[in-house]
Design an enzyme around this catalytic site. Sequence first.
Site, short mmCIF file in Angstrom:
data_model
loop_
_atom_site.label_atom_id
_atom_site.label_comp_id
_atom_site.label_asym_id
_atom_site.label_seq_id
_atom_site.Cartn_x
_atom_site.Cartn_y
_atom_site.Cartn_z
CG ASP A 77 -6.44 -1.73 -24.01
OD1 ASP A 77 -5.44 -2.22 -23.51
OD2 ASP A 77 -7.37 -2.37 -24.51
NE ARG A 126 -5.82 -6.38 -21.72
CZ ARG A 126 -5.87 -5.30 -22.46
NH1 ARG A 126 -5.06 -4.31 -22.20
NH2 ARG A 126 -6.76 -5.17 -23.43
CD GLU A 150 -0.58 -6.52 10.59
OE1 GLU A 150 -1.33 -7.51 10.58
OE2 GLU A 150 -0.92 -5.37 10.23
N PRO A 152 0.82 -1.22 0.00
CG PRO A 152 -0.71 -1.53 1.70
CD PRO A 152 0.61 -2.03 1.19
C1 4FV Z 1 -1.30 -4.09 -1.39
C2 4FV Z 1 -1.95 -3.07 -2.10
C3 4FV Z 1 -1.63 -4.55 -0.04
C4 4FV Z 1 -0.40 -5.08 2.94
C5 4FV Z 1 -0.07 -6.00 4.07
C6 4FV Z 1 -0.36 -7.28 2.06
C7 4FV Z 1 -0.99 -5.95 1.89
C8 4FV Z 1 -0.08 -7.39 3.52
N1 4FV Z 1 -0.33 -4.58 -2.16
N2 4FV Z 1 -1.34 -2.99 -3.32
N3 4FV Z 1 -2.98 -2.30 -1.73
N4 4FV Z 1 -0.76 -5.43 0.54
O1 4FV Z 1 -2.64 -4.14 0.54
O2 4FV Z 1 -0.38 -3.90 -3.34
O3 4FV Z 1 1.19 -7.92 3.71
#
Ligand code: 4FV
Length: 261
Positions: A168, A153, A115, A88
């Site tokens: 696209d 793609r 986490e 994230p």
């Molecule tokens: C995430 C996202 C995501 C965070 C903690 C996996 C999680 C757990 N990855 N974009 N949004 N990952 O939420 O790519 O480890």
Amino acid sequence: MNFVVLTIFPEMFDPFWEHGIVGRAIDHHKIFASTLNIRDFAEDKHQVTDDRPYGGGSGMVMKPEPLAGAIRAAKRKCPDAKTILLSPQGRVFDQAAANELAAFEGLILVCGRYEGVDERISHELIDDEISIGDYVLTGGELAAMVVIDAVTRQIPGTLGGEDAAEKDSFSNGLLEHAHYTRPQVFEGRSVPEVLLSGHHGAIENWRLESAVLRTLLKRPDLLESKLLSERELDTLKKWYRRIEEIIKNYHRDHRAHREKK
Ligand code: 4FV
């Protein structure tokens, strides 16, 4: 393009490698894809890949050693690959990022769990961090699949028509025009006449207008952030004038109506 996915759940990718455009691209050797199980790089006999967070708190953190081992093994396998952590905290993935990543020899995709991963991994071994959106997943695997799907793609020869990807959504910064197929009439609703006309110029005009109007109605932010072509601008102006006329006529009729009262 060589995709190497690092995960503690490699089996999640089995069906993904076997179906659709990605599956066909693998069968036709347009892309190569493999997984490495991070557990296989854990040094202890229980293959532990997570531990409690320093400083306390809930949840677990992915240990650095198994991750480092897996990343280094992947880099040996694919030296020119870019190593991406899905998280994230990453830059938000979009079509431009997909086009950019499609130019690399390979992508090593690191899927976190729990986490998150020990911060020291990000510093040493990660080239780029990508997020598929501002929400929290239980793991990076689905995000890795999203990236692999969108990047595949963009690899020439993976889609039916050569130029399919160019037409696209987002490829020209607009949403795609409306699509129709048989039957010509479905539950009383027929296909727009122009699409049956065989008149390619008129069809192309209709599709441009459809794309501009759908983008105006559903994602006006895209219109504001894109360099509009003459024709796209003309389409907006045409509808701007049309709406002005509707408002003018409304006031005229409303005034007449009020005066009658
Ligand atoms: C995430 C996202 C995501 C965070 C903690 C996996 C999680 C757990 N990855 N974009 N949004 N990952 O939420 O790519 O480890």
